[in-house]
Design an enzyme around this catalytic site. Structure first.
Site, PDB file in Angstrom:
ATOM      1  N   GLU A 235      -9.549   2.322  55.937  1.00 31.34           N
ATOM      2  CA  GLU A 235     -10.100   2.347  54.487  1.00 31.34           C
ATOM      3  C   GLU A 235     -11.286   0.909  54.383  1.00 31.34           C
ATOM      4  OE1 GLU A 235      -6.431   2.356  52.563  1.00 31.34           O
ATOM      5  OE2 GLU A 235      -6.838   4.322  51.399  1.00 31.34           O
TER       6      GLU A 235
ATOM      7  N   ALA B  30      -2.162  -1.910  55.360  1.00 35.32           N
ATOM      8  CA  ALA B  30      -1.575  -2.753  54.659  1.00 35.32           C
ATOM      9  C   ALA B  30      -0.224  -3.359  55.334  1.00 35.32           C
ATOM     10  CB  ALA B  30      -1.458  -2.534  53.314  1.00 35.32           C
TER      11      ALA B  30
ATOM     12  N   GLU C 216      -0.346   7.152  55.808  1.00 35.30           N
ATOM     13  CA  GLU C 216       0.449   6.643  54.815  1.00 35.30           C
ATOM     14  C   GLU C 216       1.730   7.673  54.480  1.00 35.30           C
ATOM     15  OE1 GLU C 216      -2.593   6.371  54.946  1.00 35.30           O
ATOM     16  OE2 GLU C 216      -3.304   4.309  54.009  1.00 35.30           O
TER      17      GLU C 216
ATOM     18  N   GLY D 242      -4.943   1.212  55.458  1.00 38.45           N
ATOM     19  CA  GLY D 242      -5.792   0.253  54.728  1.00 38.45           C
ATOM     20  C   GLY D 242      -6.912  -0.327  55.627  1.00 38.45           C
TER      21      GLY D 242
END
Ligand code: DAK
Length: 261
Positions: free
Chosen positions: A115, A65, A135, A112
């Site tokens: 993911e 992200a 993260e 992300g």
């Protein structure tokens, strides 16, 4: 529709989505995620497309992200906005897409990005691929399925280690533990992903949809329920013209002509 952060093409019966923010290592800003979601939805609705490839190109899949965009967001805004909706939408879109979506991953697939790749149906990786959920190093934790999908794919021990330390996994390890289906030289990655998607797109679409649905159920139910679901779908396949055609073609030693019926 025109896109700012991704490139969208059709190659034969394959939809190709390429993340395109090289200056930020394809970091997943809200706009990029909204566009991926729109592109996948458009391919899902396009009868001419039988499978989709999602890639970040030869250098990087996605470094996660967009931290610069995320930083400073107040908890209550995230909570009330469900982090925000654009972020949620892409995962739901991929989850609900009935057409196979293949991730072609070169370079970093972090946070992300990892993911996003795991939300696809399977991952083809370049030898340069590196997967991770780092993260924890920025004081957070995976938020888009990292703790859940990674654990289901590679088991508790590896998933714990990756989520608790942020250690990256290279392509060879990722293949060994079942995170990716195959590893390829980077220069062959996209061609092979398109070829695999093309072969899927040529098959009977009802059979492909049923097979995908049955495999996905394995994550969500008991073995007995899953076996029963598979059996019923297998029987249902016999109601399709494509199944009759496929078997007749095999017996007649010819190529089947599927009509997606
Ligand atoms: N966000 C923003 N910019 C990024 C970025 C990121 N994640 N990763 C890299 N960049 C930018 C860098 O800031 C730099 O930009 P400039 O400074 O040149 O303007 C440029 O990309 C090149 O990066 P580096 O200079 O750092 O390049 P290096 O080769 O030295 O290092 C690296 C590459 C990928 C190892 C490093 O950039 C890195 O550690 N990046 C951060 C990786 C990371 O922590 N990822 C996890 C982010 S958190 C959710 C949905 C999603 C998520 C959560 C919830 N919901 C739906 C609830 C996801 C969360 C995350 O992914």
């Amino acid at each position: 529709m025109s896109y700012e952060h991704i490139r969208v093409e059709t190659r034969g019966a394959v939809g190709l989505v390429t993340l395109d923010r090289p200056e930020a290592m394809n970091a997943l800003c809200d706009g990029l995620l909204r566009e991926v979601s729109a592109a996948v939805r458009a391919f899902a609705a396009d009868d001419g497309v039988g499978a989709v490839v999602l890639t970040g190109g030869d250098e990087v899949f996605a470094a996660g992200a967009d931290i610069k965009e995320m930083q400073g967001r107040p908890f209550v805004d995230l909570f009330l906005g469900d982090f925000p909706n654009s972020h949620q939408e892409v995962w739901v879109t991929l989850e609900q897409c009935r057409k196979p979506v293949i991730a072609a991953v070169a370079g970093y697939a972090l946070g992300g990005g990892c993911e996003l790749a795991m939300a696809c149906d399977f991952i083809l990786a370049a030898e340069t691929a590196k997967f991770g959920q780092p993260e924890v190093k920025i004081g957070a934790l995976p938020g888009a399925g990292g703790t859940q999908r990674l654990t289901r794919l590679v088991g508790k021990s590896k998933a714990m280690e990756m989520c608790l330390t942020g250690r990256l996994m290279d392509a060879a390890e990722a293949e060994r533990v079942g995170l990716v289906s195959r590893v390829l030289p980077v220069e062959r990655l996209l061609d092979e992903a398109l070829a695999v998607a093309g072969r899927i797109a040529e098959l009977s679409r009802p059979a492909v949809f049923m097979a995908k649905e049955a495999v996905k159920v394995a994550d969500e139910t008991t073995l007995q329920e899953g076996l029963r679901f598979e059996r019923r779908l297998f029987e249902a396949a016999f109601a399709t013209a494509d199944c009759a055609e496929g078997m007749a073609a095999f017996a007649g030693k010819r190529k089947p002509a599927f009509r997606n019926r």
